[in-house]
Motif scaffolding. Structure first.
Motif, PDB file in Angstrom:
ATOM      1  N   LEU A 131      24.807  38.980  10.043  1.00  0.00           N
ATOM      2  CA  LEU A 131      25.729  38.784  11.160  1.00  0.00           C
ATOM      3  C   LEU A 131      25.628  37.401  11.806  1.00  0.00           C
ATOM      4  O   LEU A 131      26.484  37.052  12.626  1.00  0.00           O
ATOM      5  CB  LEU A 131      25.473  39.851  12.239  1.00  0.00           C
ATOM      6  N   LEU A 132      24.603  36.622  11.462  1.00  0.00           N
ATOM      7  CA  LEU A 132      24.403  35.340  12.138  1.00  0.00           C
ATOM      8  C   LEU A 132      24.541  34.146  11.202  1.00  0.00           C
ATOM      9  O   LEU A 132      24.092  33.044  11.539  1.00  0.00           O
ATOM     10  CB  LEU A 132      23.022  35.299  12.818  1.00  0.00           C
ATOM     11  N   ASP A 133      25.158  34.326  10.070  1.00  0.00           N
ATOM     12  CA  ASP A 133      25.286  33.242   9.105  1.00  0.00           C
ATOM     13  C   ASP A 133      26.001  32.042   9.729  1.00  0.00           C
ATOM     14  O   ASP A 133      27.136  32.148  10.186  1.00  0.00           O
ATOM     15  CB  ASP A 133      26.055  33.731   7.881  1.00  0.00           C
ATOM     16  N   GLY A 134      25.314  30.902   9.759  1.00  0.00           N
ATOM     17  CA  GLY A 134      25.901  29.679  10.297  1.00  0.00           C
ATOM     18  C   GLY A 134      25.919  29.577  11.808  1.00  0.00           C
ATOM     19  O   GLY A 134      26.428  28.593  12.350  1.00  0.00           O
ATOM     20  N   ARG A 135      25.357  30.560  12.505  1.00  0.00           N
ATOM     21  CA  ARG A 135      25.403  30.547  13.962  1.00  0.00           C
ATOM     22  C   ARG A 135      24.061  30.119  14.555  1.00  0.00           C
ATOM     23  O   ARG A 135      22.997  30.526  14.082  1.00  0.00           O
ATOM     24  CB  ARG A 135      25.782  31.930  14.504  1.00  0.00           C
ATOM     25  N   PRO A 136      24.080  29.287  15.604  1.00  0.00           N
ATOM     26  CA  PRO A 136      22.833  28.897  16.251  1.00  0.00           C
ATOM     27  C   PRO A 136      22.209  30.075  16.990  1.00  0.00           C
ATOM     28  O   PRO A 136      22.903  30.846  17.664  1.00  0.00           O
ATOM     29  CB  PRO A 136      23.270  27.790  17.222  1.00  0.00           C
ATOM     30  N   ALA A 137      20.895  30.204  16.874  1.00  0.00           N
ATOM     31  CA  ALA A 137      20.188  31.314  17.519  1.00  0.00           C
ATOM     32  C   ALA A 137      18.707  30.966  17.601  1.00  0.00           C
ATOM     33  O   ALA A 137      18.224  30.003  16.994  1.00  0.00           O
ATOM     34  CB  ALA A 137      20.386  32.612  16.735  1.00  0.00           C
ATOM     35  N   VAL A 138      17.976  31.773  18.367  1.00  0.00           N
ATOM     36  CA  VAL A 138      16.538  31.586  18.514  1.00  0.00           C
ATOM     37  C   VAL A 138      15.866  32.951  18.412  1.00  0.00           C
ATOM     38  O   VAL A 138      16.493  33.991  18.644  1.00  0.00           O
ATOM     39  CB  VAL A 138      16.201  30.897  19.860  1.00  0.00           C
ATOM     40  N   THR A 139      14.588  32.936  18.061  1.00  0.00           N
ATOM     41  CA  THR A 139      13.786  34.150  18.010  1.00  0.00           C
ATOM     42  C   THR A 139      12.363  33.774  18.403  1.00  0.00           C
ATOM     43  O   THR A 139      12.095  32.645  18.842  1.00  0.00           O
ATOM     44  CB  THR A 139      13.839  34.801  16.612  1.00  0.00           C
ATOM     45  N   ASN A 140      11.428  34.694  18.244  1.00  0.00           N
ATOM     46  CA  ASN A 140      10.025  34.374  18.467  1.00  0.00           C
ATOM     47  C   ASN A 140       9.625  33.198  17.595  1.00  0.00           C
ATOM     48  O   ASN A 140      10.072  33.068  16.463  1.00  0.00           O
ATOM     49  CB  ASN A 140       9.170  35.603  18.137  1.00  0.00           C
ATOM     50  N   GLN A 141       8.756  32.320  18.100  1.00  0.00           N
ATOM     51  CA  GLN A 141       8.392  31.116  17.357  1.00  0.00           C
ATOM     52  C   GLN A 141       7.826  31.434  15.976  1.00  0.00           C
ATOM     53  O   GLN A 141       7.989  30.652  15.033  1.00  0.00           O
ATOM     54  CB  GLN A 141       7.369  30.301  18.154  1.00  0.00           C
ATOM     55  N   MET A 142       7.187  32.602  15.823  1.00  0.00           N
ATOM     56  CA  MET A 142       6.636  32.969  14.520  1.00  0.00           C
ATOM     57  C   MET A 142       7.730  33.317  13.510  1.00  0.00           C
ATOM     58  O   MET A 142       7.480  33.341  12.309  1.00  0.00           O
ATOM     59  CB  MET A 142       5.675  34.150  14.670  1.00  0.00           C
ATOM     60  N   GLY A 143       8.947  33.583  13.990  1.00  0.00           N
ATOM     61  CA  GLY A 143      10.019  33.988  13.091  1.00  0.00           C
ATOM     62  C   GLY A 143      11.100  32.953  12.882  1.00  0.00           C
ATOM     63  O   GLY A 143      12.103  33.227  12.221  1.00  0.00           O
ATOM     64  N   MET A 144      10.909  31.730  13.410  1.00  0.00           N
ATOM     65  CA  MET A 144      11.967  30.724  13.321  1.00  0.00           C
ATOM     66  C   MET A 144      12.269  30.324  11.875  1.00  0.00           C
ATOM     67  O   MET A 144      13.428  30.154  11.494  1.00  0.00           O
ATOM     68  CB  MET A 144      11.593  29.504  14.151  1.00  0.00           C
ATOM     69  N   GLU A 145      11.229  30.176  11.064  1.00  0.00           N
ATOM     70  CA  GLU A 145      11.449  29.816   9.660  1.00  0.00           C
ATOM     71  C   GLU A 145      12.210  30.930   8.942  1.00  0.00           C
ATOM     72  O   GLU A 145      13.132  30.682   8.161  1.00  0.00           O
ATOM     73  CB  GLU A 145      10.118  29.552   8.966  1.00  0.00           C
ATOM     74  N   PHE A 146      11.841  32.169   9.232  1.00  0.00           N
ATOM     75  CA  PHE A 146      12.519  33.314   8.634  1.00  0.00           C
ATOM     76  C   PHE A 146      13.970  33.380   9.096  1.00  0.00           C
ATOM     77  O   PHE A 146      14.870  33.678   8.314  1.00  0.00           O
ATOM     78  CB  PHE A 146      11.766  34.590   9.004  1.00  0.00           C
ATOM     79  N   LEU A 147      14.210  33.076  10.375  1.00  0.00           N
ATOM     80  CA  LEU A 147      15.578  33.076  10.893  1.00  0.00           C
ATOM     81  C   LEU A 147      16.432  32.088  10.109  1.00  0.00           C
ATOM     82  O   LEU A 147      17.572  32.385   9.730  1.00  0.00           O
ATOM     83  CB  LEU A 147      15.573  32.721  12.380  1.00  0.00           C
ATOM     84  N   GLY A 148      15.886  30.903   9.846  1.00  0.00           N
ATOM     85  CA  GLY A 148      16.617  29.929   9.045  1.00  0.00           C
ATOM     86  C   GLY A 148      16.863  30.400   7.626  1.00  0.00           C
ATOM     87  O   GLY A 148      17.898  30.081   7.031  1.00  0.00           O
TER      88      GLY A 148
END
Length: 347
Positions: A131-148
């Motif tokens: 649902l977030l493909d191409g959209r800017p977002a943030v998560t817990n710092q431990m999950g930022m690489e996974f979010l990307g």
């Protein structure tokens, strides 16, 4: 009336959900009941075990993607020491993703009068569902690489406002996200009154893709750039590559969310390597395949069972293939494969 639905799922993080709940309830008191907040699930009214010692919270209704207002999605609370176990945060989020949550929230994101907010790992839940493909977002710092790795654009900020998507980073960001939404929807005086009641001031600048950009920086440039769509890359020794990797392979990926069967088709031509991977009814081209010192690496954007950019690294010994596939903070998944045919049949 501003309607707020806080969406619970098995293993949700208590603070992610209850901190915003209290903020919205306080705002309702100061705003003369112009705001209503409810705990909901994708299944309807039920008792929901949290991920914190299994403490149970009662949800009173079913998530309604057609109700104008705010949908807030918390993250998960789980075992941070064993990232591969069934009680790990990735495993909890994966199970939640397989419910109706992502489908219902996807419908809500299509409606202009609904804002979807996430706290901490809540953005990962949405991102894993595509649902977030191409959209800017943030998560817990431990999950930022996974979010990307899911195709979202990670932004290192306390709160990221992307219009109908507002995300907060870190487990305590639920207070900040809720206070920001109260200010955005009901005005700064109501938000200020809640801050005074809680003796808490919202942290950080809210990031928006507006205004002047810092010189020399672009959206998401703190994170790894996305892969180019190249399907073939020159490699060092085409003869060795053909003998080592060319062919059709049956491969198994042992992931934290179960085993995946993948058919790999690899061939070479004119000093170039080509690859395709088939999983179920989905066939994808290898991205940036590179052969170096006997190791073949490539990336793959999969969408099932979740949306991820996986990085593969494999070696071949005769008709046997071994290696790993990794996405962000997730532990590397072991890959084993057997060559079925000496020709990949790709051109």
């Amino acid at each position: 009336m501003l309607n707020v639905q806080i969406v619970l799922f098995d293993g949700f993080d208590l603070l992610d959900a209850i901190a915003p709940y209290e903020v919205f309830c306080a705002a309702s008191m100061y705003a003369e009941n112009k705001l209503a907040v409810e705990l909901v699930t994708a299944e309807g009214a039920r008792s929901v075990p949290s991920g914190t010692n299994g403490l149970v919270i009662q949800a009173s209704g079913r998530l309604n993607p057609d109700r104008a207002g705010i949908l807030l999605v918390p993250g998960a609370s789980g075992d941070v020491k064993d990232a591969e176990g069934p009680a790990s945060i990735p495993a909890i989020l994966s199970r939640a993703m397989k419910t109706e949550i992502t489908g219902l929230i996807g419908k809500a994101l299509e409606r202009g009068e609904i804002t979807v907010a996430t706290v901490c790992g809540g953005s990962l839940l949405l991102a894993m569902g595509g649902l977030l493909d191409g959209r800017p977002a943030v998560t817990n710092q431990m999950g930022m690489e996974f979010l990307g790795a899911t195709g979202a654009v990670p932004i290192h900020a306390r709160i990221v406002d992307d219009g109908n998507l507002v995300s907060g980073g870190g487990v305590t960001s639920g207070l900040d996200v809720a206070l920001y939404l109260v200010e955005r929807e009901l005005g700064p005086r109501i938000a200020h009154a809640v801050e005074q009641l809680f003796e808490f001031e919202r942290r950080g600048t809210v990031w928006k893709d507006k205004g002047l950009a810092p010189e020399g920086r672009t959206l998401g440039d703190d994170d790894e750039p996305s892969h180019s769509p190249a399907a073939r890359i020159p490699f060092e020794n085409p003869v060795a590559a053909a003998s080592m990797f060319e062919g059709i392979w049956d491969a198994t990926l042992a992931t934290p969310v179960g085993k995946l069967q993948v058919r790999l088709m690899i061939s070479t031509s004119d000093g170039m390597v080509f690859g395709k991977a088939t999983q179920g009814d989905e066939t994808l081209d290898f991205l940036n395949p590179v052969l170096k010192e006997g190791t073949l690496t490539w990336s793959l954007r999969i969408t099932k069972p979740m949306r991820l950019n996986l990085k593969f690294e494999v070696v071949a010994d005769g008709n046997q293939m071994t290696g790993t596939a990794k996405a962000g903070m997730l532990p590397a998944s072991k890959l084993t494969g057997k060559r079925l045919s000496p020709s990949g049949g790709i051109s």
